[in-house]
Design an enzyme around this catalytic site. Structure first.
Site: not given
Length: 262
Positions: A117, A130
């Protein structure tokens, strides 16, 4: 991405813990096989990989795209949620990579694609767990790439920006700001962080898949494929001085709006 690979004429073994979720894809494409897998269970992974290799003889490309969201201030976030995120995003990816990577190394060929990500480049407020999991995925992939190169295996990291998907919806369902939270005054920013990837201008899944699949199918793929709305911004954040990055991200995600409760 599975559908894009299928449209390109490739055979896809789509896996999920909930195999029924793949039914519609398999009904449309004859070259789509479905297999149930629990990436947190090494026995389940081994059984599925063995079954696929027995049937098809090899695995050319592994896409590690299983992921679990985690949104909330680090002082508030439920530890069970945090552990589930890290176990799936990091250790689940490692478990599958170990088993499939060994098969590829023995063949002397293959590609392992780990979905990271842009959060792996720069963490933001309200998404620390995350971001932690994705930074670990990037780091793990860098090591794996070097260790598998002598065996002819490529390791690629895909770092999506803001992509329209069901992932944000799942993340929004997990957000909870306790009434006694230090950050109750900015709860709207915390809740909004979960759906940030659905903001106007977010990249469609079709456009994202087309770009990424093309790069993966190149004979020599890029080590990192960074693509999607705002992805360039996080790439820049990675190289900015920390004090500038902190200032900009804190402003973007409402840290300056926090009201101290006496």
């Amino acid at each position: 991405m599975s559908e894009k690979f299928l449209k390109e004429g490739h055979t896809v073994i789509a896996t999920s813990l909930e195999i029924e979720s793949l039914k519609s894809l398999a009904e449309v494409y004859d070259r789509c096989e479905r297999e149930s897998i629990d990436i947190n269970d090494e026995e389940s992974i081994s059984e599925t990989v063995e079954k696929v290799v027995d049937k098809f003889g090899r695995i050319d490309i592994l896409i590690n795209n299983a992921g679990v969201p985690a949104v909330g201030a680090l002082l508030d976030i439920d530890l069970e949620t945090a552990q589930r995120c890290v176990n799936t995003n990091v250790f689940g990816t490692l478990k599958v990579s170990k088993i499939v990577g060994l098969h590829m190394a023995k063949r002397g060929k293959g590609k392992i694609v780990n979905i990271g990500s842009v959060m792996g480049y720069a963490s933001t407020p309200w998404a620390g767990i995350y971001a932690l999991s994705k930074a670990a995925t990037h780091s793990m992939s860098d090591t794996l790439r070097m260790e598998l190169k002598p065996f002819g295996v490529q390791v690629i990291v895909v770092a999506p920006g803001a992509i329209k998907s069901n992932f944000a919806t799942a993340g929004a369902k997990l957000v909870h700001v306790p009434e006694d939270s230090l950050y109750i005054s900015v709860s709207k920013y915390i809740i909004g962080r979960a759906s940030a990837s659905h903001a106007p201008g977010s990249t469609s899944t079709d456009k994202f898949a087309a770009h990424v699949v093309k790069k993966i199918l190149d004979p020599v793929s890029p080590k990192y494929i960074t693509f999607g709305q705002s992805s360039w911004l996080f790439f820049v954040f990675y190289y900015l001085p920390v004090f500038i990055r902190d200032f900009v991200l804190s402003k973007m995600f409402g840290v300056g709006m926090i009201r101290i409760q006496n």
